[in-house]
Design a protein around this motif. Structure first.
Motif, mmCIF file in Angstrom:
data_model
loop_
_atom_site.group_PDB
_atom_site.id
_atom_site.type_symbol
_atom_site.label_atom_id
_atom_site.label_comp_id
_atom_site.label_asym_id
_atom_site.label_seq_id
_atom_site.Cartn_x
_atom_site.Cartn_y
_atom_site.Cartn_z
ATOM 1 N N ARG A 87 3.138 15.313 56.964
ATOM 2 C CA ARG A 87 3.489 16.506 56.184
ATOM 3 C C ARG A 87 3.505 17.746 57.068
ATOM 4 O O ARG A 87 4.410 18.577 56.984
ATOM 5 N N ALA A 88 2.491 17.875 57.917
ATOM 6 C CA ALA A 88 2.425 19.032 58.813
ATOM 7 C C ALA A 88 3.604 19.037 59.780
ATOM 8 O O ALA A 88 4.170 20.104 60.086
ATOM 9 N N HIS A 89 3.998 17.863 60.261
ATOM 10 C CA HIS A 89 5.135 17.750 61.179
ATOM 11 C C HIS A 89 6.425 18.184 60.488
ATOM 12 O O HIS A 89 7.237 18.923 61.064
ATOM 13 N N ILE A 90 6.622 17.754 59.265
ATOM 14 C CA ILE A 90 7.818 18.120 58.500
ATOM 15 C C ILE A 90 7.814 19.617 58.188
ATOM 16 O O ILE A 90 8.839 20.298 58.308
ATOM 17 N N LEU A 91 6.672 20.148 57.796
ATOM 18 C CA LEU A 91 6.582 21.573 57.463
ATOM 19 C C LEU A 91 6.814 22.447 58.691
ATOM 20 O O LEU A 91 7.402 23.528 58.582
ATOM 21 N N ALA A 92 6.375 21.995 59.846
ATOM 22 C CA ALA A 92 6.627 22.754 61.072
ATOM 23 C C ALA A 92 8.120 22.825 61.351
ATOM 24 O O ALA A 92 8.646 23.873 61.768
ATOM 25 N N ALA A 93 8.826 21.729 61.119
ATOM 26 C CA ALA A 93 10.281 21.732 61.298
ATOM 27 C C ALA A 93 10.941 22.656 60.281
ATOM 28 O O ALA A 93 11.851 23.428 60.613
ATOM 29 N N ALA A 94 10.476 22.600 59.037
ATOM 30 C CA ALA A 94 11.027 23.469 57.992
ATOM 31 C C ALA A 94 10.764 24.933 58.307
ATOM 32 O O ALA A 94 11.619 25.798 58.081
ATOM 33 N N GLU A 95 9.584 25.224 58.846
ATOM 34 C CA GLU A 95 9.237 26.596 59.210
ATOM 35 C C GLU A 95 10.182 27.118 60.293
ATOM 36 O O GLU A 95 10.624 28.274 60.248
ATOM 37 N N THR A 96 10.503 26.275 61.258
ATOM 38 C CA THR A 96 11.430 26.668 62.321
ATOM 39 C C THR A 96 12.792 27.032 61.740
ATOM 40 O O THR A 96 13.378 28.061 62.089
ATOM 41 N N LEU A 97 13.301 26.207 60.841
ATOM 42 C CA LEU A 97 14.599 26.483 60.218
ATOM 43 C C LEU A 97 14.541 27.741 59.364
ATOM 44 O O LEU A 97 15.491 28.530 59.347
ATOM 45 N N LEU A 98 13.430 27.952 58.671
ATOM 46 C CA LEU A 98 13.275 29.138 57.832
ATOM 47 C C LEU A 98 13.317 30.404 58.674
ATOM 48 O O LEU A 98 13.994 31.378 58.335
#
Length: 204
Positions: free
Chosen positions: A16-27
């Protein structure tokens, strides 16, 4: 017989943390519209189904990202204040350190988080900043300052620095200030630190 190598399975919280870090980058790069399930999966190096497994759909992903980003901003600000309390008594040093967080791109993230619907829960994200600066006012010889005044000063500084990376160059140009973005931001920060110190009762 050929066998494909098995991919190591991450623990759910790690995944989950790995996915959220990727989402944060895109955001941070493209705003809320850039945070799409497929784009997040591609950046995270997993399948769309892998993202859906943890967050169900885009709404679930954005909801989790809002909480994740808010917690991260709070932790970074708290750590900055803690470091300052353990080293420098000059409030100008603290203000400059806080400005450094905005220059790292977190202003855009904060604005995007608010646009996505994130609102603070629990104690205010800048509460530790308010408390540290208010306590410093007592030790500086200022008699019984009103904490509401300290809160208003911190809010003004936060508003100015959070929006500067996004709009500062254009706003300065509208007032006749030219030059590079970095030079203008440095001038504006020095001015804001001076104004904030005066507003808190410190003489230059």
């Amino acid at each position: 017989m050929n066998h494909k190598p098995l991919r190591a399975r991450r623990a759910p919280e790690v995944a989950r943390a790995h996915i959220l870090a990727a989402a944060e980058t895109l955001l941070a790069q493209g705003g809320v519209d850039a945070v799409q399930m497929r784009a997040v999966a591609r950046l995270a190096g997993i399948t769309d189904a892998g993202v859906a497994h943890h967050f169900v759909d885009r709404h679930g992903l954005l909801t989790a990202l809002i909480a994740y980003g808010g917690d991260k901003l709070r932790a970074m600000i708290d750590a900055t204040v803690t470091d300052w309390l353990e080293s420098e008594p000059d409030i100008g040093v603290l203000l400059a350190k806080l400005a450094g967080l905005y220059r790292q791109g977190y202003s855009g993230l904060a604005v995007a988080l608010h646009a996505a619907g994130w609102r603070e829960t629990g104690s205010p994200v800048l509460e530790k900043v308010v408390e540290a600066l208010h306590a410093a006012r007592f030790t500086s010889g200022v008699s019984a300052p009103d904490i509401l005044h300290t809160r208003l000063v911190v809010a003004a500084f936060h508003h100015a620095l959070a929006t500067d990376p996004l709009f500062g160059t254009e706003f300065r140009r509208s007032a006749g200030i030219s030059g590079s973005r970095d030079d203008g931001a440095a001038l504006q920060l020095a001015w804001w630190i001076s104004v904030t110190k005066r507003a808190l009762g410190y003489d230059e």
